[in-house]
Enzyme design. Structure first.
Site, mmCIF file in Angstrom:
data_model
loop_
_atom_site.group_PDB
_atom_site.id
_atom_site.type_symbol
_atom_site.label_atom_id
_atom_site.label_comp_id
_atom_site.label_asym_id
_atom_site.label_seq_id
_atom_site.Cartn_x
_atom_site.Cartn_y
_atom_site.Cartn_z
ATOM 1 N N HIS A 267 0.804 -1.233 0.000
ATOM 2 C CA HIS A 267 0.000 0.000 0.000
ATOM 3 C C HIS A 267 0.840 1.289 0.000
ATOM 4 C CE1 HIS A 267 -3.530 -2.495 1.097
ATOM 5 N NE2 HIS A 267 -2.775 -3.046 2.008
HETATM 6 O O1 RIB Z 1 -4.466 -0.291 5.349
HETATM 7 C C1 RIB Z 1 -3.112 -0.283 5.010
HETATM 8 C C2 RIB Z 1 -2.348 0.703 5.833
HETATM 9 O O2 RIB Z 1 -2.407 0.336 7.211
HETATM 10 C C3 RIB Z 1 -0.853 0.755 5.497
HETATM 11 O O3 RIB Z 1 -0.357 2.035 5.728
HETATM 12 C C4 RIB Z 1 -0.247 -0.205 6.476
HETATM 13 O O4 RIB Z 1 1.121 0.100 6.766
HETATM 14 C C5 RIB Z 1 -1.091 0.065 7.695
HETATM 15 O O5 RIB Z 1 -0.580 1.220 8.326
#
Ligand code: RIB
Ligand code: CA
Length: 343
Positions: A267
């Protein structure tokens, strides 16, 4: 009904020759890879790195930051610990995804760098007030630090060029049916940010679930010639950054494989790529609001896809990504650090 997407115009995010940025996150495997991309990019000037409670408690995310700064040789970047809990809600972490340490998997070097005396929010304010030009904030965790900065130091707002953040999802959540983790941990903070009027680039689940790293991509990364992590720290026993990144991804695969993913949605680096390579993203400008009170929807990012509110958009929401180009950027960042010859 499909969402019409448009190529992201680069005017809003055309990078200057060198773009100053502050990295704020909750490392976190994908935060670590995002920070690797940012630190490797020749046209990003990382002015500071700050931690927030999210994937793991603040003590852990801060220790992980110190280890990452050591691994990536970021000795000259000011580091500071940020908020230990959300503005209103009790803290919640994600050990099922990132492990108890927040960055389980390969052993990382003991820190050879130290924290600033000040808090993360104070460091952000100092960097913004003393910068020769506006600074982008790249946020890859809950937005607690950013919201606290805006409330405690309203004068710095004009020094913020924009906020590129990983969080939310117009179509769904990943921690509840409606809410993505970063937004769910601190919806009140997200509400402050969405209402700020600052240019916002949102790398939500709509795009990050397409930023999928597959097994064959990990094998490609493993082929990158690896040398010990930066001489300032290095991996224990000379573990190469190549191997460390591959093991981070393998660990990250574990949680997602159990959910039936064919790969791992990495992500956070999308929030960096939104600044460095917007041309591989498509998205749409729209009004985004955050739900803070819904029994089933607290933390949901509600996007006005069809402009029903008649209001001016406050956010550029990314919706698609050229996955292969994204993988190339991660490989290039690993190559960058694998070429660092320990002094
Ligand atoms: O939902 C994904 C996010 O939540 C990313 O930033 C992961 O590192 C967690 O922080
Ligand atoms: Ca994160």
């Amino acid at each position: 009904m499909s969402i019409t997407t448009q190529a992201v115009t680069t005017q809003a995010v055309t990078m200057q020759a060198v773009t100053p940025v502050i990295l704020d996150g909750d490392p976190g495997h994908d935060d670590a890879i995002a920070w690797m991309l940012a630190l490797a990019h020749p046209r990003l000037d990382v002015r500071a790195i700050t931690t927030v409670a999210g994937n793991a408690p603040i003590e852990q995310t801060t220790l992980n930051m110190l280890r990452l700064a050591t691994l990536f040789g970021a000795e000259d970047v000011p580091l500071a610990q940020g908020c230990s809990r959300p503005l209103v809600a009790p803290p919640q972490a994600a050990p099922s995804v990132h492990g108890a340490s927040g960055l389980d998997g390969p052993t990382l070097p003991e820190p050879t760098v130290a924290l600033q005396e000040c808090s993360g929010v104070e460091l952000m304010a100092r960097i913004l007030r003393t910068s020769d030009r506006p600074v982008w904030i790249i946020a890859t965790g809950p937005l607690t630090n950013v919201a606290t900065l805006l409330m405690a130091y309203p004068d710095v707002k004009e020094q913020i060029a924009g906020i590129s953040f990983m969080g939310g999802g117009i179509r769904s959540g990943n921690w509840t049916p409606a809410a993505e983790f970063n937004m769910l941990v601190d919806p009140e903070a997200a509400s402050v940010v969405f209402a700020s009027g600052i240019p916002l680039l949102m790398a939500g689940l709509d795009v990050t679930e397409k930023a999928m790293i597959m097994e064959e991509d990990v094998e490609r990364i493993r082929q990158v010639g690896g040398v010990a992590g930066h001489s300032a720290g290095g991996g224990p026993g000379g573990t190469s950054i190549t191997e460390i990144v591959a093991e981070w991804l393998e660990f990250f695969f574990g949680f997602h494989r159990e959910l039936g993913y064919e790969g791992a949605p990495v992500h956070d680096p999308v929030a960096v790529v939104a600044l460095t390579h917007p041309e591989i993203l498509t998205g749409q400008d729209m009004v985004v609001s955050i739900e803070t009170s819904g029994a089933y929807t607290r933390g949901a990012t509600v996007g006005d896809v069809y402009h029903t509110t008649g209001k001016a958009p406050n956010t550029r929401v990314f919706l698609d990504i050229e996955r292969e180009a994204y993988v190339d950027l991660i490989v290039e960042a690993v190559e960058h650090f694998s070429e660092v010859t320990p002094s």
